[in-house]
Design an enzyme around this catalytic site. Sequence first.
Site, PDB file in Angstrom:
ATOM      1  N   HIS A   8       0.968  -1.198   0.195  1.00  0.00           N
ATOM      2  CA  HIS A   8       0.110  -0.100   0.029  1.00  0.00           C
ATOM      3  C   HIS A   8       0.740   1.202  -0.143  1.00  0.00           C
ATOM      4  CE1 HIS A   8       0.968  -0.421   4.308  1.00  0.00           C
ATOM      5  NE2 HIS A   8       0.469   0.830   4.363  1.00  0.00           N
ATOM      6  N   HIS A  67       7.697  10.937  -5.666  1.00  0.00           N
ATOM      7  CA  HIS A  67       6.273  11.117  -5.830  1.00  0.00           C
ATOM      8  C   HIS A  67       5.845   9.595  -6.136  1.00  0.00           C
ATOM      9  CE1 HIS A  67       8.786  10.631  -9.548  1.00  0.00           C
ATOM     10  NE2 HIS A  67       7.630   9.913 -10.185  1.00  0.00           N
ATOM     11  N   GLU A 116       2.168  11.531 -10.193  1.00  0.00           N
ATOM     12  CA  GLU A 116       2.194  11.630 -11.475  1.00  0.00           C
ATOM     13  C   GLU A 116       1.341  10.843 -12.039  1.00  0.00           C
ATOM     14  OE1 GLU A 116       5.821   9.969 -14.880  1.00  0.00           O
ATOM     15  OE2 GLU A 116       6.100   9.812 -12.504  1.00  0.00           O
TER      16      GLU A 116
END
Length: 142
Positions: A8, A67, A116
């Site tokens: 996760h 990111h 992204e």
Amino acid sequence: MEITNVNHICFSVSDLNTSIQFYKDILHGDLLVSGRTTAYLTIGHTWIALNQEKNIPRNEISHSYTHVAFSIDEEDFQQWIQWLKENQVNILKGRPRDIKDKKSIYFTDLDGHKIELHTGTLKDRMEYYKCEKTHMQFYDEF
């Protein structure tokens, strides 16, 4: 013994309810459960955990390239840009890319976490690097 997958992704958020709405409305996440300080959603096949932590300084996020990237279909790329603009999402200036490196949209959530949306695959990236980044050493075939 091996690691089989990403389990996760957890984001520390300053306001749980507004973050739930962002991940549901903007990234089409499916809310699984929410409590006083935690919520779980799925985006695609990825489990996203949101943990409310109101008093954490968040200014360091803007100085990092760290990111999380989600895959999108290339034919939906312009639609995603329009969707993010219509919803007043903070779209970031992307880095210069070769067309063989596929397309990306970078933006932030409400707490400044970079996200992204990318049209390429790992195989695409490795093939691009093999052609263009001759200084790199490759260890496995794709």
